[in-house]
Design an enzyme around this catalytic site. Structure first.
Site, PDB file in Angstrom:
ATOM      1  N   VAL A 148      17.241   4.883   5.792  1.00 20.23           N
ATOM      2  CA  VAL A 148      16.535   4.319   6.949  1.00 20.23           C
ATOM      3  C   VAL A 148      17.039   4.985   8.230  1.00 20.23           C
ATOM      4  CG1 VAL A 148      15.884   2.230   8.202  1.00 20.23           C
ATOM      5  CG2 VAL A 148      16.470   2.075   5.770  1.00 20.23           C
ATOM      6  N   LYS A 169      11.610   1.351   3.721  1.00 20.61           N
ATOM      7  CA  LYS A 169      12.693   1.271   4.703  1.00 20.61           C
ATOM      8  C   LYS A 169      12.880  -0.163   5.199  1.00 20.61           C
ATOM      9  CE  LYS A 169      11.907   6.007   6.272  1.00 20.61           C
ATOM     10  NZ  LYS A 169      11.317   6.869   7.296  1.00 20.61           N
ATOM     11  N   GLY A 225       4.830  20.783   8.879  1.00 23.40           N
ATOM     12  CA  GLY A 225       5.687  20.400   7.754  1.00 23.40           C
ATOM     13  C   GLY A 225       6.224  18.980   7.862  1.00 23.40           C
TER      14      GLY A 225
END
Lengths: 364, 364
Positions: free
Chosen positions: A151, A224, A206
């Site tokens: 996270v 998360k 990307g």
């Protein structure tokens, strides 16, 4: 004392960056009293192992797939190899998981149960897809299980929330923007770029997963959020999250990326309208993950929301991530780069430092 | 394993809050596998000690000065007492310094040199007023010397900077607002309150040191900045800081607080003009501490600066503190409450957690 490491996922994007950081910055680092020694590397099919440590050249050759290496049957086979090493007193061993494999929970559990080895993971799946009891067993010894990279890698929120529990503080609210990819797209929309173009730009840079659906469905953000809630001590599962994907689910049926990108052009006008509507009230759109509480029970939600442009989350730009954690101690806010390769690899190395027994800072 | 603690400064403001937090939240805390046990408390003249641990009632009586307790001759005398305890295997001992005493450097050093005890300190003086070599000796084992409370207690910046060194990242810039008191005064000025009135308000709210000069001269901010630079590995001293106090030095000659407060009324118009001038350019005033680099050498400076109202430091309000740390890994920003009693005491307890060997998170 030597810290021996075995990296699985060593030929992936994070794996390659991690190998190169360790090779360049740790192996000969005179600041380190406890050097990192790579004794093993594995991809999904091949491995390279030497109990005395691998040379720089071999590490780089493996991670860059420059030669063919030995095949292995199962991760358990690798584990048995490491278990069989006679370690010097004080030497330690840490397994580093930089894969994105889902069915690796049992392997993590086996390491925690059957060995005194440590684990450092950037893979969120063992933490988010296991049941809560398993989650607790995995993380029970902070000195053996490092998962800060799961996270907001650079932000240290996992440590913070673990500490809050142990000093008997109580979480009142956690709120944040955890997706660098979605953050980037929303920033582009604010600059009058069309949704489908913003998405293409994100792919070009990307920022996205191989299939961008895996960013837009919100599942990564959900993992998360779940890890944060569980770290706070709440028995919650993925199904407890009220998750609204960034775009309607029907688009996720397009497996071919080109078809997917064509189809989402339909959304350009819809997002344009949302942006205009938000602007009229001085607001911007943010994809916000939140843990709030009702009658002491946590409510987990993830959705696109309008927030004032000058508010803490509204002022966020590009791929940056931000989190606010409100507890009895007041509000703690951290802004940090959304996990990129460099940050992730650096924070895996920070987790390795946390697992050093008798860590010393060198005088210089 | 029991973590035995001895608190010096136990009757001060932070000391009282700390004792009450430990008594209420740690002693019987079922979440703690490793309970904190208070075995000693000391003020500047009295102490209370029991190697088997003090009762809640005794702890509170001492910290609230409810009875008279035994006198002691020197801190060394207390140290010898603790040294003489036969500890059970695995039990640990941590000295907690919540005094603001200046001449305590040798005592900290003695603990580091002659024992295997740990120290947790909220007292910045041993870190800022010692020479750099001593600083390095004090902090060399992170598991024995916790000083997160010395700079923005709740923000975790000390850990972050220690880690940067060990992962061979390099600091490019550190910039922050570290004085909750000055932050409060500047926020009031923005709301058209006169300087002398804002200062009185800060005193009324208990934000200032006993003599407010000790906030306005910038020395406290300077100590924090120095600790950050030294933690990054730079051999710097107080005299290396280009420090501009918030108000001219001549006012600091007034030892009597009333005379001091009268004299600074002269500054009301000067600050008013500064605020107006800043407003005209869309700016606000912030008291900013900064480490920048020139030819790889650190430059430390502290001064009142104009910054855009919507900038990260410009948007800061009231007593909140904020810091930006720029390194190869990007910019890490934390906003957290300026050290208050609760936050400081809670983060002393977080430092205690960091010193637990084999810390375990309880399943619940």
């Amino acid at each position: 004392m030597i810290q021996n490491v075995f990296i699985i996922g060593a030929t992936g994007k994070v794996g390659r960056e991690l190998v190169s950081q360790i090779v360049e910055k740790d192996l000969d680092n005179k600041k380190h009293i406890n050097p990192t020694r790579i004794i093993g590397l594995a991809s999904s099919s091949n491995f390279l192992f030497s109990e005395k440590g691998l040379s720089k050249e071999n590490c780089l050759d493996f991670s860059e797939r420059k030669r063919n290496f030995e095949k292995y049957g199962s991760l358990d086979e690798l584990l048995e190899m490491v278990k069989s090493i006679k370690r010097d007193e004080g030497d330690s061993f840490v397994l580093i998981d930089v894969t994105a494999v889902k069915n690796i929970i049992d392997f993590h559990l086996k390491i925690i149960r059957e060995t005194d080895f440590g684990i450092v993971t950037a893979n969120k799946n063992p933490l988010a897809l296991s049941d809560y009891k398993t989650f607790q067993e995995l993380i029970k010894e902070p000195s053996r299980y490092g998962y800060r990279c799961s996270v907001m890698a650079g932000a240290g929120v996992i440590d913070y929330i673990q500490d809050l529990r142990d000093v008997t503080d109580h979480l009142e609210l956690t709120e944040g923007c955890f997706s660098g990819t979605i953050g980037f797209i929303l920033s582009e929309l604010e600059n009058s770029v069309e949704f489908s173009e913003a998405l293409k730009k994100a792919i070009g840079k990307g920022y996205t997963e191989p299939h961008p659906r895996d960013d837009l469905n919100g599942l990564d953000v959900a993992k998360k959020l779940l890890i944060l809630a569980r770290t706070s001590g709440y028995n919650v599962n993925m199904k407890d999250i009220r998750l609204l994907p960034l775009i309607p689910e029907k688009y996720f049926n397009y497996d071919k990326i080109n078809e997917f990108l064509d189809s989402v052009k339909e959304l350009d006008n819809i997002f344009l309208e949302k942006i205009i509507k938000a602007k009229e009230s001085g607001n911007v759109l943010r994809y916000i993950a939140r843990i709030s509480f009702e009658n002491n029970l946590p409510k987990l939600s993830i959705s696109l929301r309008e927030v004032p442009k000058n508010s803490p989350l509204g002022s966020l730009k590009g791929t940056l991530n931000k989190i606010h954690i409100v507890s009895g101690a007041g509000t703690y806010s951290v802004k940090a780069p959304g996990a990129g390769l460099k940050i992730t690899a650096q924070n895996i190395r920070r987790d390795l430092l946390q697992q050093l027994k008798g860590r010393k800072l060198i005088e210089y």
